[in-house]
Write an enzyme that holds these catalytic residues in place. Structure first.
Site, PDB file in Angstrom:
ATOM      1  N   HIS A  72       0.852  -1.194   0.000  1.00 40.29           N
ATOM      2  CA  HIS A  72       0.000   0.000   0.000  1.00 40.29           C
ATOM      3  C   HIS A  72       0.884   1.239   0.000  1.00 40.29           C
ATOM      4  O   HIS A  72       1.687   1.428   0.904  1.00 40.29           O
ATOM      5  CB  HIS A  72      -0.918   0.011   1.229  1.00 40.29           C
ATOM      6  CG  HIS A  72      -2.091  -0.905   1.094  1.00 40.29           C
ATOM      7  ND1 HIS A  72      -3.237  -0.754   1.819  1.00 40.29           N
ATOM      8  CD2 HIS A  72      -2.305  -1.992   0.303  1.00 40.29           C
ATOM      9  CE1 HIS A  72      -4.110  -1.691   1.479  1.00 40.29           C
ATOM     10  NE2 HIS A  72      -3.562  -2.463   0.562  1.00 40.29           N
ATOM     11  N   TYR A 200      -9.521   5.899   6.583  1.00 40.29           N
ATOM     12  CA  TYR A 200      -9.755   6.333   7.962  1.00 40.29           C
ATOM     13  C   TYR A 200     -10.746   7.495   7.877  1.00 40.29           C
ATOM     14  O   TYR A 200     -10.472   8.497   7.235  1.00 40.29           O
ATOM     15  CB  TYR A 200      -8.463   6.831   8.603  1.00 40.29           C
ATOM     16  CG  TYR A 200      -7.452   5.749   8.921  1.00 40.29           C
ATOM     17  CD1 TYR A 200      -6.602   5.241   7.931  1.00 40.29           C
ATOM     18  CD2 TYR A 200      -7.338   5.245  10.211  1.00 40.29           C
ATOM     19  CE1 TYR A 200      -5.673   4.259   8.233  1.00 40.29           C
ATOM     20  CE2 TYR A 200      -6.395   4.267  10.520  1.00 40.29           C
ATOM     21  CZ  TYR A 200      -5.571   3.778   9.528  1.00 40.29           C
ATOM     22  OH  TYR A 200      -4.645   2.792   9.817  1.00 40.29           O
ATOM     23  N   PRO A 292      -5.351   1.290  18.302  1.00 41.73           N
ATOM     24  CA  PRO A 292      -5.083   0.720  16.969  1.00 41.73           C
ATOM     25  C   PRO A 292      -5.120   1.748  15.830  1.00 41.73           C
ATOM     26  O   PRO A 292      -4.799   1.435  14.704  1.00 41.73           O
ATOM     27  CB  PRO A 292      -6.192  -0.309  16.794  1.00 41.73           C
ATOM     28  CG  PRO A 292      -7.274   0.142  17.711  1.00 41.73           C
ATOM     29  CD  PRO A 292      -6.616   0.813  18.856  1.00 41.73           C
TER      30      PRO A 292
HETATM   31  C1  PHB Z   1      -7.014  -3.813  10.524  1.00 41.15           C
HETATM   32  O1  PHB Z   1      -6.894  -4.152   9.331  1.00 41.15           O
HETATM   33  O2  PHB Z   1      -7.545  -4.544  11.400  1.00 41.15           O
HETATM   34  C2  PHB Z   1      -6.492  -2.445  10.944  1.00 41.15           C
HETATM   35  C3  PHB Z   1      -5.809  -1.681  10.011  1.00 41.15           C
HETATM   36  C4  PHB Z   1      -5.306  -0.426  10.395  1.00 41.15           C
HETATM   37  C5  PHB Z   1      -5.516   0.025  11.688  1.00 41.15           C
HETATM   38  C6  PHB Z   1      -6.197  -0.764  12.630  1.00 41.15           C
HETATM   39  C7  PHB Z   1      -6.689  -2.009  12.254  1.00 41.15           C
HETATM   40  O3  PHB Z   1      -5.050   1.269  12.054  1.00 41.15           O
END
Ligand code: PHB
Ligand code: APR
Length: 389
Positions: A72, A200, A292
């Site tokens: 990516h 996001y 996360p």
């Molecule tokens: C996921 O693919 O679970 C994932 C990807 C990016 C993040 C958090 C979770 O910032």
């Protein structure tokens, strides 16, 4: 039982360190409290920084990642109806690899089996002793028996709920913590991802994330109250809420389907210092946790492993103890930068209970500035792809 390096925890940290050491002929044993099936059943993110990818190659476990992982070159940030791309390749000339943590763990297990590395499953470490001296040991329970593993070094890769952090005397330990007033409701579905790269999204209704595992396995999240449970989120409600938090064109092309996994995760920032006590070293979630939002959990475990691996090599190859003595400070310096970035991304993209009109204006202006400023986008990009080790 005896070994050179005793590793508590057969998650990504323990398995990666164990494999790197095996490749250099440094004997090690991994104690894992759960079965292998249980460990491989965990659904975890897999956005790999370049440093992690390099470590997997060094460990000889990079082939499937290179064949099946997705490179990516950027991410999308959605803010209300607007969406703009952070172009990693243009801004910092680097990228990330999307390859599920479950697959990373599967590859590391397979490599350990092939190398004849010892891993004891359903072996729960119960105490750590002698870390202040040069003959440390671990007691553990397996098959109803209490056993002892003597070693030269102990590495706590046993995650946030493990025993190793507490083995550092409380008067020598300091922890820093921030809990966030919301969670992430996550769904895994056998549907094609809505976008080739991650999205996001910061919307009036809260945060959402569109991610993936492969061409027909998507991972989605919506911010939710901490009081919610997965039962509060039947599939129809989840899909409707996710669509309401995405720009219209994205929502319109979202392919929905039955959830095959559904869970709610709280968000927390946590660091415990130091990450070393005598011959006991901590790696990964045993010492720190990130929300996360910045995809740093796996990658902060990797940088700890990198530093400790090279420190153990210096000791076993040259009898040099200095890198071991400097491990904690070096690992923490990078950990805190990942903590900062993860905290910043969380504040940028989530709606917080009780935000004032001023707070909302500042958040919106932050996103406007990010949308328009190459300097701001470069700062996000260099943190997301991973700061240097
Ligand atoms: C996921 O693919 O679970 C994932 C990807 C990016 C993040 C958090 C979770 O910032
Ligand atoms: N004895 C033996 N094993 C233990 C013990 C114990 N007393 N306590 C915990 N464990 C095991 C757990 O069963 C788990 O498999 O230690 C392992 C810790 O693994 P993780 O929690 O995955 O932590 P880590 O390897 O540091 O990886 C961090 O994984 O959890 C994600 O989000 C996290 O991406 C990050 C990465």
């Amino acid at each position: 039982m005896r070994t050179k390096v005793a590793i508590i925890g057969g998650g990504p940290s323990g398995l990666l360190l164990g494999q790197l050491l095996l490749k250099r002929g440094i004997d090690n044993v991994i104690l894992e409290r759960r079965s292998r099936e249980y460990v491989l059943g965990r659904i975890r993110a897999g956005v790999l920084e370049a440093g992690f990818v390099e470590l997997m190659r060094t460990a000889g476990t990079g082939r499937r990642m290179e064949e099946e992982g997705f490179i990516h070159d950027g991410i999308e940030i959605a803010h209300g109806a607007r969406m703009f791309r952070i172009d990693f390749r243009k801004l910092v000339q680097r990228s990330v690899v999307v390859y599920g943590q479950t697959e990373v763990t599967r590859d590391l297990y397979a490599a350990r089996d092939a190398a004849g590395g010892e891993i004891l499953h359903e072996a729960r470490a119960t105490s750590i002793g002698g870390a202040e001296g040069d003959t440390p040991f671990i007691t553990f329970r397996q098959g109803g028996e209490q056993r002892r593993l003597t070693c030269e070094f102990i590495v706590g890769c046993d995650g946030f709920h493990g025993i190793s952090r507490q083995a550092i005397p409380g008067k020598l330990r300091k922890s820093y913590e921030k809990s966030y007033p919301f969670g992430w409701m996550g769904v895994l579905s056998e549907t094609p991802p809505v976008n080739r790269e991650l999205i996001y999204s910061c919307s009036e209704r809260g945060f959402a994330l569109c991610s993936m595992r492969n061409e027909n396995l998507s991972r989605y999240y919506v911010q939710c109250p901490l009081s919610d449970t997965p039962d509060d989120w039947p599939d129809d409600r989840f899909w409707e809420e996710l669509k309401s938090r995405l720009p219209e064109p994205v929502a319109a092309r979202l392919v929905t389907g039955p959830s095959i996994e559904k869970s709610i995760a709280p968000l927390r920032s946590f660091v415990s210092e130091p990450m070393r006590h005598g011959r006991l070293f901590l790696c990964g979630d045993a010492a720190h946790i990130v929300p996360p939002t910045g995809a740093k959990g796996l990658n902060t475990a990797a940088s700890d492993v990198h530093y400790l691996y090279h420190a153990l090599l210096a000791w076993y190859d040259r009898g040099d103890a200095r890198t071991l003595e400097g491990y904690s400070a070096r690992a923490l310096a990078r950990i805190w930068k990942a903590e900062r970035f993860s905290w910043w991304m969380t504040n940028l993209l989530h709606r917080f209970p009780g935000q004032s009109g001023f707070d909302l204006r500042i958040q919106s202006t932050d996103l406007d500035y990010l949308a328009a400023s190459e300097a701001a986008q470069t700062a996000l990009a260099e943190n997301y792809v991973g700061l240097p080790y």
